[in-house]
Design a protein around this motif. Structure first.
Motif, PDB file in Angstrom:
ATOM      1  N   ALA A 141      -7.275   9.947   5.686  1.00  0.00           N
ATOM      2  CA  ALA A 141      -7.927  11.011   5.899  1.00  0.00           C
ATOM      3  C   ALA A 141      -9.490  11.126   6.485  1.00  0.00           C
ATOM      4  CB  ALA A 141      -7.540  11.910   4.629  1.00  0.00           C
ATOM      5  N   ASP A 142      -9.916  10.281   5.410  1.00  0.00           N
ATOM      6  CA  ASP A 142     -11.148  10.766   4.763  1.00  0.00           C
ATOM      7  C   ASP A 142     -12.024   9.312   5.730  1.00  0.00           C
ATOM      8  OD1 ASP A 142     -11.246  11.715   2.694  1.00  0.00           O
ATOM      9  OD2 ASP A 142     -12.068  10.336   1.553  1.00  0.00           O
ATOM     10  N   ALA A 143     -10.842   8.206   6.705  1.00  0.00           N
ATOM     11  CA  ALA A 143     -11.502   7.656   6.991  1.00  0.00           C
ATOM     12  C   ALA A 143     -11.952   8.301   8.667  1.00  0.00           C
ATOM     13  CB  ALA A 143     -11.047   6.074   7.606  1.00  0.00           C
TER      14      ALA A 143
ATOM     15  N   PHE B   1     -12.585   0.869   6.391  1.00  0.00           N
ATOM     16  CA  PHE B   1     -10.920   1.326   5.838  1.00  0.00           C
ATOM     17  C   PHE B   1     -10.886   0.207   5.752  1.00  0.00           C
ATOM     18  CE2 PHE B   1      -7.194   2.622   6.879  1.00  0.00           C
ATOM     19  CZ  PHE B   1      -6.370   3.093   5.907  1.00  0.00           C
ATOM     20  N   ARG B   2      -9.672   0.043   4.574  1.00  0.00           N
ATOM     21  CA  ARG B   2      -9.023  -1.234   4.728  1.00  0.00           C
ATOM     22  C   ARG B   2      -7.136  -0.940   4.245  1.00  0.00           C
ATOM     23  NH1 ARG B   2      -6.823  -4.159   0.391  1.00  0.00           N
ATOM     24  NH2 ARG B   2      -8.278  -3.034  -1.043  1.00  0.00           N
ATOM     25  N   PRO B   3      -6.102  -0.191   4.900  1.00  0.00           N
ATOM     26  CA  PRO B   3      -5.270  -0.177   4.482  1.00  0.00           C
ATOM     27  C   PRO B   3      -3.949  -0.924   3.480  1.00  0.00           C
ATOM     28  CG  PRO B   3      -4.662  -0.988   7.299  1.00  0.00           C
ATOM     29  CD  PRO B   3      -6.121  -1.286   6.449  1.00  0.00           C
ATOM     30  N   ARG B   4      -3.878   0.194   2.495  1.00  0.00           N
ATOM     31  CA  ARG B   4      -3.196  -0.610   0.896  1.00  0.00           C
ATOM     32  C   ARG B   4      -2.286   0.722   1.088  1.00  0.00           C
ATOM     33  NH1 ARG B   4      -5.858   2.179  -2.826  1.00  0.00           N
ATOM     34  NH2 ARG B   4      -8.182   3.296  -2.318  1.00  0.00           N
ATOM     35  N   GLY B   5      -1.583   0.714  -0.383  1.00  0.00           N
ATOM     36  CA  GLY B   5      -0.753   1.501  -0.744  1.00  0.00           C
ATOM     37  C   GLY B   5       0.647   1.301   0.012  1.00  0.00           C
ATOM     38  N   ALA B   6       1.107   2.272  -0.877  1.00  0.00           N
ATOM     39  CA  ALA B   6       2.729   2.220   0.228  1.00  0.00           C
ATOM     40  C   ALA B   6       3.083   1.558   1.524  1.00  0.00           C
ATOM     41  CB  ALA B   6       4.340   3.294   0.220  1.00  0.00           C
ATOM     42  N   ARG B   7       3.932   1.383   1.409  1.00  0.00           N
ATOM     43  CA  ARG B   7       4.336   0.466   3.344  1.00  0.00           C
ATOM     44  C   ARG B   7       4.360   1.564   4.651  1.00  0.00           C
ATOM     45  NH1 ARG B   7      10.232  -1.348   3.353  1.00  0.00           N
ATOM     46  NH2 ARG B   7      10.623   0.457   3.131  1.00  0.00           N
ATOM     47  N   GLU B   8       4.657   2.813   4.029  1.00  0.00           N
ATOM     48  CA  GLU B   8       4.914   4.122   5.376  1.00  0.00           C
ATOM     49  C   GLU B   8       2.612   4.380   5.284  1.00  0.00           C
ATOM     50  OE1 GLU B   8       8.439   4.071   3.210  1.00  0.00           O
ATOM     51  OE2 GLU B   8       6.660   3.702   2.623  1.00  0.00           O
TER      52      GLU B   8
END
Length: 456
Positions: free
Chosen positions: A211-213, A225-232
């Protein structure tokens, strides 16, 4: 007048809607709090039901059995006392045996009326259970006090010629497991809450980063920004980065095309000017020069609208100094102009784009009015700038139309004035690219007020 009867179904639906609105107003709004509520509430509710069903049943059963045991001891003591031949000496022996063997403090009091029945305890399980057992097993008038002394229970039984007073510990008649129940509930709830907070915190953090990105990208700031966290969540982050790259590529292509078009058209206009300079002075030549200059101005306006603020990076800007420049320019053009500002002057935004935005608003105020007033307020959330004039203004029903590209109203603010009809369209495009907006309203000076609000 007879109204239609309200059906039960309609009343139930209305009550359900009211309950839904009440829950929406009470329940938390954030995803973090809602996730915690979804995880914790069912577990705690189920745990409470199970604990109550088993522990309360055990609690009451043990209490009944302890009360029955004490009542049986009292009944036995009453029967033995009534059969004693020498109640004085043998009575003292009986009280000693009751104290040493049964753990009961027994006294024989002179005959008299029993005390008045006092208030019942708030939780009257002990009072009810013990009273029932004494009534069943002793079968004599009695009086019980389970309130007066918290650790002791006093029982008085009416005998034939005396009163037997029995004092026993509460633990002998009552299974006090309330603290175990509370410790179990609070301890397990804290463990569940701690695990849920640690888990959900790591799950929510990537969503907040995304959201911040997105917000920074919408305001034209540099995005890391680098995607991370749960698959979705990673999938949503990857989609955002793909969209960002496509938009950047589209902006780059459009900028390249516009630069080429601008270069070619400026070359043609330059040749026109050179050809006109070689002609002899005449009214026709002056008219052609004015037409070429007008074409040049219109070309710059069209290109500025199409180009927007592509490629510019947001950076800290002294908005007070920028607005002070516009005030000085308006003063030099003969327009009395006032300027005030509240809050921190440094704001992170696209300087050149915002300069174009505010410049359009101030130039419009100078074109149609005499007096100008510029007011800026910078708080924790927004930068708000008001530009007021004392001109003819714009009718309320036409204020949204003036933001449409190439539109020129036939009202007082557009009579006998040139322009391409792109100034306000460019200004709104710049404001929205920063995540903000422009609104038009009535000015305290009697003309038009243009309000710019940009998130910071």
């Amino acid at each position: 007048m007879i109204g239609r009867p309200t059906s039960p179904l309609f009343g139930a639906r209305s009550g359900f809607l009211r309950l839904t609105r009440l829950l929406k107003s009470v329940l938390p709004k954030g995803l973090y709090a809602r996730s915690l509520l979804i995880v914790i509430a069912p577990v705690v509710l189920l745990q409470s039901v199970i604990a109550y069903a088993f522990m309360e049943r055990h609690w009451q059963t043990v209490t009944n059995r302890l009360s029955a045991s004490v009542a049986s001891d009292i009944a036995a003591l009453v029967e033995i006392y009534e059969r004693l031949p020498n109640k004085g000496t043998d009575g003292r022996t009986l009280t000693d045996i009751a104290e040493s063997k049964l753990g009961l403090d027994v006294d024989i009091l002179p005959a008299g009326p029993l005390p008045r029945i006092g208030p019942k305890p708030f939780f009257d399980i002990l009072d009810t259970a013990l009273s029932n057992e004494v009534r069943l097993r002793v079968a004599r008038p009695f009086w019980i006090d389970t309130v007066g002394r918290s650790n002791l229970v006093e029982i008085r039984v009416q005998l034939n010629d005396a009163i037997m007073r029995v004092i026993t510990r509460r633990s002998q008649t009552y299974a006090s497991n309330a603290h175990i129940f509370l410790i179990w509930m609070v301890g397990s709830s804290l463990i569940l809450l701690t695990v849920a907070i640690l888990f959900l915190r790591n799950q929510i953090k990537p969503i907040l980063s995304l959201a911040d990105a997105a917000e920074d990208f919408g305001k034209g700031r540099e995005v890391e920004f680098r995607p991370r966290g749960a698959r979705e969540v990673r999938r949503a982050g990857a989609a955002f980065l793909d969209m960002k790259r496509r938009i950047a590529r589209q902006i780059e292509q459009r900028t390249t095309m516009l630069n080429g078009v601008s270069h070619d058209l400026r070359t043609v206009l330059t040749r026109f000017r050179l050809s006109l300079e070689m002609l002899e002075a005449s009214p026709e030549r002056e008219d052609l020069i004015r037409d070429v200059n007008e074409m040049s101005r219109m070309l710059e306006a069209y290109l500025a609208f199409a180009r927007g603020d592509a490629g510019e990076i947001a950076q800290p800007t002294d908005i007070r100094a920028l607005l002070e420049e516009f005030r000085a320019d308006a003063e030099r053009q003969g327009h009395p102009t006032s300027f005030t500002m509240e809050g921190e002057p440094n704001v992170t935004l696209r300087r050149d784009a915002v300069r174009r935005l505010l410049g359009n608003l101030v130039s419009n105020a100078a074109r149609y009015g005499d007096d100008i007033q510029i007011t800026a307020v910078h708080d924790s959330r927004y930068l708000t700038v008001h530009v007021d004039d004392d001109g003819p203004g714009i009718a309320t029903q036409n204020r949204e139309d003036v933001f449409r590209p190439f539109l020129r109203l036939d009202e007082a603010r557009n009579q006998d004035h040139g322009g391409s009809g792109l100034g306000l369209a460019i200004s709104r495009d710049i404001a929205r690219s920063h995540g903000g907006e422009i609104m038009l309203s009535d000015s305290p000076l009697g003309g038009l007020r243009a309000t710019v609000r940009l998130p910071v």
